[in-house]
Design a protein around this motif. Structure first.
Motif, PDB file in Angstrom:
ATOM      1  N   ASP A 121      12.996  -1.345  14.617  1.00  0.00           N
ATOM      2  CA  ASP A 121      13.135  -2.734  15.082  1.00  0.00           C
ATOM      3  C   ASP A 121      11.788  -3.308  15.509  1.00  0.00           C
ATOM      4  N   LEU A 122      11.006  -2.509  16.223  1.00  0.00           N
ATOM      5  CA  LEU A 122       9.691  -2.955  16.679  1.00  0.00           C
ATOM      6  C   LEU A 122       8.781  -3.274  15.499  1.00  0.00           C
ATOM      7  N   PHE A 123       8.711  -2.366  14.531  1.00  0.00           N
ATOM      8  CA  PHE A 123       7.823  -2.573  13.386  1.00  0.00           C
ATOM      9  C   PHE A 123       8.342  -3.662  12.454  1.00  0.00           C
ATOM     10  N   GLU A 124       9.639  -3.814  12.368  1.00  0.00           N
ATOM     11  CA  GLU A 124      10.211  -4.915  11.588  1.00  0.00           C
ATOM     12  C   GLU A 124       9.766  -6.244  12.189  1.00  0.00           C
ATOM     13  N   GLY A 125       9.787  -6.326  13.514  1.00  0.00           N
ATOM     14  CA  GLY A 125       9.323  -7.535  14.195  1.00  0.00           C
ATOM     15  C   GLY A 125       7.847  -7.797  13.938  1.00  0.00           C
ATOM     16  N   VAL A 126       7.041  -6.744  13.953  1.00  0.00           N
ATOM     17  CA  VAL A 126       5.603  -6.887  13.682  1.00  0.00           C
ATOM     18  C   VAL A 126       5.383  -7.402  12.272  1.00  0.00           C
ATOM     19  N   ILE A 127       6.082  -6.826  11.316  1.00  0.00           N
ATOM     20  CA  ILE A 127       5.934  -7.249   9.918  1.00  0.00           C
ATOM     21  C   ILE A 127       6.379  -8.694   9.741  1.00  0.00           C
ATOM     22  N   GLU A 128       7.532  -9.035  10.312  1.00  0.00           N
ATOM     23  CA  GLU A 128       8.020 -10.420  10.207  1.00  0.00           C
ATOM     24  C   GLU A 128       7.050 -11.402  10.840  1.00  0.00           C
ATOM     25  N   GLU A 129       6.453 -11.003  11.953  1.00  0.00           N
ATOM     26  CA  GLU A 129       5.463 -11.845  12.613  1.00  0.00           C
ATOM     27  C   GLU A 129       4.279 -12.103  11.682  1.00  0.00           C
ATOM     28  N   HIS A 130       3.875 -11.075  10.940  1.00  0.00           N
ATOM     29  CA  HIS A 130       2.757 -11.229  10.006  1.00  0.00           C
ATOM     30  C   HIS A 130       3.150 -12.022   8.767  1.00  0.00           C
ATOM     31  N   VAL A 131       4.357 -11.824   8.297  1.00  0.00           N
ATOM     32  CA  VAL A 131       4.829 -12.579   7.134  1.00  0.00           C
ATOM     33  C   VAL A 131       4.887 -14.068   7.467  1.00  0.00           C
ATOM     34  N   ILE A 138      -1.090 -18.728  13.258  1.00  0.00           N
ATOM     35  CA  ILE A 138      -1.823 -17.547  13.723  1.00  0.00           C
ATOM     36  C   ILE A 138      -2.864 -17.196  12.669  1.00  0.00           C
ATOM     37  N   LYS A 139      -4.090 -16.939  13.128  1.00  0.00           N
ATOM     38  CA  LYS A 139      -5.173 -16.590  12.214  1.00  0.00           C
ATOM     39  C   LYS A 139      -5.572 -15.143  12.428  1.00  0.00           C
ATOM     40  N   GLY A 140      -6.269 -14.612  11.449  1.00  0.00           N
ATOM     41  CA  GLY A 140      -6.755 -13.239  11.558  1.00  0.00           C
ATOM     42  C   GLY A 140      -6.185 -12.391  10.450  1.00  0.00           C
ATOM     43  N   HIS A 141      -6.812 -11.244  10.241  1.00  0.00           N
ATOM     44  CA  HIS A 141      -6.428 -10.353   9.164  1.00  0.00           C
ATOM     45  C   HIS A 141      -6.512  -8.926   9.695  1.00  0.00           C
ATOM     46  N   ASP A 142      -5.429  -8.190   9.636  1.00  0.00           N
ATOM     47  CA  ASP A 142      -5.442  -6.827  10.151  1.00  0.00           C
ATOM     48  C   ASP A 142      -4.755  -5.884   9.171  1.00  0.00           C
ATOM     49  N   VAL A 144      -1.760  -4.679   8.940  1.00  0.00           N
ATOM     50  CA  VAL A 144      -0.440  -5.102   8.451  1.00  0.00           C
ATOM     51  C   VAL A 144      -0.599  -6.154   7.352  1.00  0.00           C
ATOM     52  N   ASP A 145      -1.526  -7.091   7.531  1.00  0.00           N
ATOM     53  CA  ASP A 145      -1.779  -8.101   6.495  1.00  0.00           C
ATOM     54  C   ASP A 145      -2.233  -7.439   5.198  1.00  0.00           C
ATOM     55  N   ILE A 146      -3.112  -6.462   5.298  1.00  0.00           N
ATOM     56  CA  ILE A 146      -3.606  -5.759   4.110  1.00  0.00           C
ATOM     57  C   ILE A 146      -2.469  -5.031   3.411  1.00  0.00           C
ATOM     58  N   LEU A 147      -1.627  -4.367   4.174  1.00  0.00           N
ATOM     59  CA  LEU A 147      -0.487  -3.656   3.583  1.00  0.00           C
ATOM     60  C   LEU A 147       0.478  -4.624   2.902  1.00  0.00           C
ATOM     61  N   LEU A 148       0.696  -5.778   3.503  1.00  0.00           N
ATOM     62  CA  LEU A 148       1.571  -6.778   2.888  1.00  0.00           C
ATOM     63  C   LEU A 148       0.957  -7.330   1.594  1.00  0.00           C
ATOM     64  N   GLU A 149      -0.358  -7.470   1.554  1.00  0.00           N
ATOM     65  CA  GLU A 149      -1.022  -7.913   0.326  1.00  0.00           C
ATOM     66  C   GLU A 149      -0.881  -6.867  -0.777  1.00  0.00           C
ATOM     67  N   ILE A 150      -1.028  -5.598  -0.411  1.00  0.00           N
ATOM     68  CA  ILE A 150      -0.848  -4.511  -1.385  1.00  0.00           C
ATOM     69  C   ILE A 150       0.584  -4.511  -1.904  1.00  0.00           C
ATOM     70  N   ILE A 165       5.417   0.699   4.803  1.00  0.00           N
ATOM     71  CA  ILE A 165       4.515  -0.056   5.668  1.00  0.00           C
ATOM     72  C   ILE A 165       4.790   0.320   7.122  1.00  0.00           C
ATOM     73  N   LYS A 166       6.064   0.413   7.488  1.00  0.00           N
ATOM     74  CA  LYS A 166       6.423   0.796   8.857  1.00  0.00           C
ATOM     75  C   LYS A 166       5.917   2.199   9.170  1.00  0.00           C
ATOM     76  N   ALA A 167       6.052   3.108   8.222  1.00  0.00           N
ATOM     77  CA  ALA A 167       5.593   4.483   8.438  1.00  0.00           C
ATOM     78  C   ALA A 167       4.076   4.530   8.620  1.00  0.00           C
ATOM     79  N   ILE A 168       3.352   3.742   7.848  1.00  0.00           N
ATOM     80  CA  ILE A 168       1.890   3.700   7.966  1.00  0.00           C
ATOM     81  C   ILE A 168       1.486   3.140   9.329  1.00  0.00           C
ATOM     82  N   ILE A 169       2.155   2.087   9.756  1.00  0.00           N
ATOM     83  CA  ILE A 169       1.859   1.503  11.083  1.00  0.00           C
ATOM     84  C   ILE A 169       2.115   2.553  12.169  1.00  0.00           C
TER      85      ILE A 169
END
Length: 174
Positions: A121-131, A138-142, A144-150, A165-169
């Motif tokens: 649930d925590l990582f799903e929230g992080v991913i959704e926040e980045h999506v 929100i600006k910036g690139h981290d 999670v952004d790189i993983l979503l681009e891949i 992605i969640k496992a990597i985080i």
């Protein structure tokens, strides 16, 4: 000293005023009425240098920045501590598969399921926040952004699933 000077003692250590509270009642009263004043840790030049100008959750002064960083980091810190504690427990079923029932009985498997659910649930929230971060300005690139681009890039021949992605985080923070 408390018997001689009372429950509150004020000292001047160089240029820094220090208040020593030796009574539970006095401490409770201070924290009730003046908690924001006493909520900051003292500034030290060493921690300021090591912790990026005291911008971390431990040494940053109380305020909006601290509240924001604590909301990001507290969930991670709590999760990492919980995972570290759970993974150090001895699992009878790993060594004696016919005794896996003991891991169920002890609550070890239930705790692992709870950790998975909460971290997912925590990582799903992080991913959704980045999506959705462009929607919120929100600006910036981290990472999670790189993983979503891949994940979006189909030319790699490798499909990065959301659970990956969640496992990597998770592994990155542990």
């Amino acid at each position: 000293m408390a018997k001689t000077y009372g429950p509150l003692i004020w000292l001047q250590l160089g240029s820094t005023p220090v208040v020593i509270v030796s009574s539970v009642d006095a401490a409770r009263e201070i924290m009730k009425t003046h908690d924001i004043i006493f909520s900051n840790r003292p500034f030290t030049s060493v921690s300021d240098r090591i912790f990026y100008g005291s911008k971390d959750v431990v040494f940053s002064p109380y305020g909006e920045h601290w509240r924001k960083i604590k909301r990001k980091t507290y969930g991670f810190q709590h999760m990492v501590h919980w995972i570290a504690k759970a993974t150090t427990h001895f699992s009878v079923g790993n060594y004696f598969p016919s005794f896996t029932w003991m891991d169920r009985l002890s609550g070890l498997l239930r705790e692992a399921d709870e950790i998975f659910k909460e971290s997912d649930d925590l990582f799903e929230g992080v991913i959704e926040e980045h999506v959705n971060k462009k929607d919120f300005g929100i600006k910036g690139h981290d990472l999670v952004d790189i993983l979503l681009e891949i994940q979006k890039d189909k030319s790699t021949g490798f499909e990065l699933e959301r659970y990956m992605i969640k496992a990597i985080i998770l592994v990155t923070f542990i």
